[in-house]
Enzyme design. Structure first.
Site, PDB file in Angstrom:
ATOM      1  N   GLY A 112       0.782  -1.233   0.000  1.00 36.40           N
ATOM      2  CA  GLY A 112       0.000   0.000   0.000  1.00 36.40           C
ATOM      3  C   GLY A 112       0.813   1.282   0.000  1.00 36.40           C
ATOM      4  O   GLY A 112       0.300   2.338   0.365  1.00 36.40           O
ATOM      5  N   SER A 113       2.066   1.222  -0.462  1.00 32.01           N
ATOM      6  CA  SER A 113       2.860   2.457  -0.425  1.00 32.01           C
ATOM      7  C   SER A 113       2.344   3.481  -1.448  1.00 32.01           C
ATOM      8  O   SER A 113       2.429   4.695  -1.204  1.00 32.01           O
ATOM      9  CB  SER A 113       4.346   2.169  -0.643  1.00 32.01           C
ATOM     10  OG  SER A 113       4.599   1.741  -1.955  1.00 32.01           O
ATOM     11  N   ASN A 114       1.808   3.019  -2.560  1.00 30.53           N
ATOM     12  CA  ASN A 114       1.220   3.976  -3.517  1.00 30.53           C
ATOM     13  C   ASN A 114      -0.051   4.601  -2.954  1.00 30.53           C
ATOM     14  O   ASN A 114      -0.295   5.800  -3.132  1.00 30.53           O
ATOM     15  CB  ASN A 114       0.942   3.288  -4.853  1.00 30.53           C
ATOM     16  CG  ASN A 114       2.198   3.173  -5.692  1.00 30.53           C
ATOM     17  OD1 ASN A 114       2.650   4.156  -6.255  1.00 30.53           O
ATOM     18  ND2 ASN A 114       2.770   1.981  -5.744  1.00 30.53           N
ATOM     19  N   ARG A 150     -14.223 -15.930 -10.892  1.00 27.07           N
ATOM     20  CA  ARG A 150     -13.556 -14.628 -10.928  1.00 27.07           C
ATOM     21  C   ARG A 150     -14.536 -13.505 -11.250  1.00 27.07           C
ATOM     22  O   ARG A 150     -14.512 -12.443 -10.612  1.00 27.07           O
ATOM     23  CB  ARG A 150     -12.410 -14.650 -11.955  1.00 27.07           C
ATOM     24  CG  ARG A 150     -11.652 -13.343 -12.031  1.00 27.07           C
ATOM     25  CD  ARG A 150     -10.265 -13.530 -12.606  1.00 27.07           C
ATOM     26  NE  ARG A 150     -10.262 -13.984 -13.983  1.00 27.07           N
ATOM     27  CZ  ARG A 150     -10.328 -13.164 -15.025  1.00 27.07           C
ATOM     28  NH1 ARG A 150     -10.417 -11.870 -14.847  1.00 27.07           N
ATOM     29  NH2 ARG A 150     -10.308 -13.648 -16.251  1.00 27.07           N
ATOM     30  N   MET A 163      -3.436  -6.840  -7.455  1.00 26.42           N
ATOM     31  CA  MET A 163      -2.766  -7.897  -8.204  1.00 26.42           C
ATOM     32  C   MET A 163      -3.741  -8.936  -8.769  1.00 26.42           C
ATOM     33  O   MET A 163      -3.540 -10.130  -8.630  1.00 26.42           O
ATOM     34  CB  MET A 163      -1.720  -8.577  -7.296  1.00 26.42           C
ATOM     35  CG  MET A 163      -0.715  -7.611  -6.699  1.00 26.42           C
ATOM     36  SD  MET A 163       0.167  -6.629  -7.930  1.00 26.42           S
ATOM     37  CE  MET A 163       1.293  -7.873  -8.552  1.00 26.42           C
ATOM     38  N   ASN A 221      -4.341   2.576 -13.445  1.00 23.15           N
ATOM     39  CA  ASN A 221      -3.465   1.582 -12.801  1.00 23.15           C
ATOM     40  C   ASN A 221      -2.036   2.082 -12.880  1.00 23.15           C
ATOM     41  O   ASN A 221      -1.652   2.733 -13.850  1.00 23.15           O
ATOM     42  CB  ASN A 221      -3.579   0.250 -13.556  1.00 23.15           C
ATOM     43  CG  ASN A 221      -2.676  -0.829 -12.986  1.00 23.15           C
ATOM     44  OD1 ASN A 221      -2.631  -1.034 -11.765  1.00 23.15           O
ATOM     45  ND2 ASN A 221      -1.959  -1.531 -13.843  1.00 23.15           N
ATOM     46  N   HIS A 261       1.812   0.728 -13.085  1.00 26.17           N
ATOM     47  CA  HIS A 261       2.509  -0.503 -13.461  1.00 26.17           C
ATOM     48  C   HIS A 261       4.011  -0.224 -13.516  1.00 26.17           C
ATOM     49  O   HIS A 261       4.440   0.756 -14.130  1.00 26.17           O
ATOM     50  CB  HIS A 261       2.016  -0.980 -14.836  1.00 26.17           C
ATOM     51  CG  HIS A 261       2.630  -2.278 -15.233  1.00 26.17           C
ATOM     52  ND1 HIS A 261       2.258  -3.484 -14.666  1.00 26.17           N
ATOM     53  CD2 HIS A 261       3.607  -2.571 -16.125  1.00 26.17           C
ATOM     54  CE1 HIS A 261       2.980  -4.459 -15.196  1.00 26.17           C
ATOM     55  NE2 HIS A 261       3.807  -3.930 -16.089  1.00 26.17           N
ATOM     56  N   SER A 278       4.664   3.261 -15.429  1.00 23.31           N
ATOM     57  CA  SER A 278       3.618   3.878 -16.255  1.00 23.31           C
ATOM     58  C   SER A 278       2.318   3.955 -15.455  1.00 23.31           C
ATOM     59  O   SER A 278       2.015   3.059 -14.664  1.00 23.31           O
ATOM     60  CB  SER A 278       3.332   3.025 -17.500  1.00 23.31           C
ATOM     61  OG  SER A 278       4.515   2.721 -18.209  1.00 23.31           O
ATOM     62  N   THR A 280      -8.213  -0.888 -19.296  1.00 22.82           N
ATOM     63  CA  THR A 280      -9.154  -1.508 -20.230  1.00 22.82           C
ATOM     64  C   THR A 280      -9.145  -3.004 -19.930  1.00 22.82           C
ATOM     65  O   THR A 280      -8.438  -3.453 -19.020  1.00 22.82           O
ATOM     66  CB  THR A 280      -8.731  -1.271 -21.688  1.00 22.82           C
ATOM     67  OG1 THR A 280      -7.446  -1.865 -21.877  1.00 22.82           O
ATOM     68  CG2 THR A 280      -8.678   0.205 -22.028  1.00 22.82           C
ATOM     69  N   GLU A 319      -7.734  -5.288 -21.459  1.00 28.70           N
ATOM     70  CA  GLU A 319      -6.448  -5.910 -21.757  1.00 28.70           C
ATOM     71  C   GLU A 319      -5.485  -5.666 -20.596  1.00 28.70           C
ATOM     72  O   GLU A 319      -5.284  -4.495 -20.202  1.00 28.70           O
ATOM     73  CB  GLU A 319      -5.884  -5.280 -23.040  1.00 28.70           C
ATOM     74  CG  GLU A 319      -4.729  -6.027 -23.630  1.00 28.70           C
ATOM     75  CD  GLU A 319      -4.086  -5.230 -24.765  1.00 28.70           C
ATOM     76  OE1 GLU A 319      -2.911  -5.466 -25.038  1.00 28.70           O
ATOM     77  OE2 GLU A 319      -4.773  -4.358 -25.332  1.00 28.70           O
ATOM     78  N   LEU A 320      -4.864  -6.708 -20.048  1.00 27.96           N
ATOM     79  CA  LEU A 320      -3.992  -6.578 -18.886  1.00 27.96           C
ATOM     80  C   LEU A 320      -2.863  -5.583 -19.149  1.00 27.96           C
ATOM     81  O   LEU A 320      -2.074  -5.769 -20.075  1.00 27.96           O
ATOM     82  CB  LEU A 320      -3.397  -7.946 -18.524  1.00 27.96           C
ATOM     83  CG  LEU A 320      -2.415  -7.937 -17.348  1.00 27.96           C
ATOM     84  CD1 LEU A 320      -3.144  -7.686 -16.042  1.00 27.96           C
ATOM     85  CD2 LEU A 320      -1.634  -9.237 -17.298  1.00 27.96           C
ATOM     86  N   ASP A 321      -2.793  -4.542 -18.343  1.00 31.02           N
ATOM     87  CA  ASP A 321      -1.757  -3.496 -18.452  1.00 31.02           C
ATOM     88  C   ASP A 321      -1.687  -2.922 -19.865  1.00 31.02           C
ATOM     89  O   ASP A 321      -0.626  -2.462 -20.301  1.00 31.02           O
ATOM     90  CB  ASP A 321      -0.378  -4.044 -18.033  1.00 31.02           C
ATOM     91  CG  ASP A 321      -0.388  -4.578 -16.601  1.00 31.02           C
ATOM     92  OD1 ASP A 321      -1.059  -3.971 -15.742  1.00 31.02           O
ATOM     93  OD2 ASP A 321       0.285  -5.593 -16.344  1.00 31.02           O
TER      94      ASP A 321
HETATM   95  C1  GRF Z   1       4.014  -1.222  -7.238  1.00 29.17           C
HETATM   96  O1  GRF Z   1       5.303  -1.484  -7.715  1.00 29.17           O
HETATM   97  C2  GRF Z   1       3.043  -1.053  -8.386  1.00 29.17           C
HETATM   98  O2  GRF Z   1       3.616  -0.471  -9.501  1.00 29.17           O
HETATM   99  C3  GRF Z   1       2.698  -2.491  -8.685  1.00 29.17           C
HETATM  100  O3  GRF Z   1       2.645  -3.130  -7.457  1.00 29.17           O
HETATM  101  C4  GRF Z   1       3.452  -2.429  -6.518  1.00 29.17           C
HETATM  102  C5  GRF Z   1       2.574  -2.060  -5.388  1.00 29.17           C
HETATM  103  O4  GRF Z   1       3.279  -1.490  -4.316  1.00 29.17           O
HETATM  104  N1  GRF Z   1       1.489  -2.549  -9.473  1.00 29.17           N
HETATM  105  P1  GRF Z   1       2.479  -0.837  -3.116  1.00 29.17           P
HETATM  106  O5  GRF Z   1       1.515  -1.900  -2.588  1.00 29.17           O
HETATM  107  O6  GRF Z   1       1.760   0.377  -3.621  1.00 29.17           O
HETATM  108  O7  GRF Z   1       3.519  -0.514  -2.089  1.00 29.17           O
END
Ligand code: GRF
Length: 233
Positions: A31-33, A84, A109, A126, A128, A155, A160, A162-164
């Protein structure tokens, strides 16, 4: 079945309470983002209101970060659903209850069912850890090293089916150094990811970046290449 068209995000965001863009974040782990978005919101740096953090993992540290910040933290477990698509319908229905202008996938994920994604196209982004279209999917740092790349990065793109694979809004680049490992690349890239995500959410929340058909527009003009919002800093 073709999903109904959505109003452009700029209009949705302006309709939100107090002029703020309401956000729901999805995260599966650390969860750092999410924390970077939270800090930016708390400092008043971005005109957003984070309404909830949703996760598919009961043990995700991101949930605790949200709870400590007084933000609703919700887990739905995939194993409680038949398939799913059923899980995806449920978690997006839960997200919709917060009436977000924007959903941010920040380390979420899971692949998402195409029919569930469809109504959110243009309103879901998203982050990535690669320079898309390179290295969609997992193990991006190892794959960049194996390919002998000299530059790596991250990025942010509209999601959409399509994955990433959705239209890229912005990227950040960094050099690959001699002796780099996947772990070293990940550690060096992460703080850049945080700044990139905050910059993109800010542009969207202000109605400056929207998805128009398949094209990302900045201030009404289609992008010819991904933005580099950190390049000048
Ligand atoms: C990040 O590297 C993000 O780009 C990827 O998964 C990681 C998540 O990190 N999709 P965090 O959980 O936000 O720390």
């Amino acid at each position: 079945m073709t999903p109904p068209p959505h109003p452009p995000l700029s209009r949705v965001a302006r309709d939100a309470g107090e002029g703020k863009c309401s956000i729901v974040v999805f995260a599966s782990g650390r969860g750092s983002n999410f924390a970077a978005l939270l800090t930016a919101q708390q400092r008043g740096g971005i005109p957003v209101e984070i309404r909830a953090l949703l996760s598919d993992k009961r043990t995700a540290p991101a949930l605790l970060l949200a709870e400590n910040a007084g933000i609703e933290a919700i887990t739905l477990a995939p194993r409680d659903y038949a398939d799913r698509a059923g899980f995806d319908r449920a978690i997006f229905a839960r997200a919709a209850q917060f009436t977000p202008d924007l959903i941010v996938l920040a380390g979420y994920m899971r692949m998402i069912d195409a029919q569930v994604v469809a109504p959110w196209i243009g309103r879901m982004i998203n982050i990535h850890p690669s320079l898309l279209p390179k290295y969609a999917g997992l193990h991006t740092h190892a794959r960049a090293l194996e390919s002998g790349d000299t530059v790596h990065g991250a990025s942010v793109h509209f999601v959409t089916a399509e994955l990433d694979g959705g239209p890229v809004i912005a990227q950040v680049e960094m050099p690959i150094e001699r002796g780099d490992t996947p772990e070293a690349l990940a550690a060096r890239l992460l703080p850049l990811e945080h700044r990139l995500l905050v910059a993109c959410v800010d542009l969207i929340a202000r109605g400056r970046v929207v998805l128009a058909g398949h094209a990302v527009e900045l201030d009404g003009q289609p992008l010819r290449a991904p933005l580099r919002p950190l390049a000048a800093q």
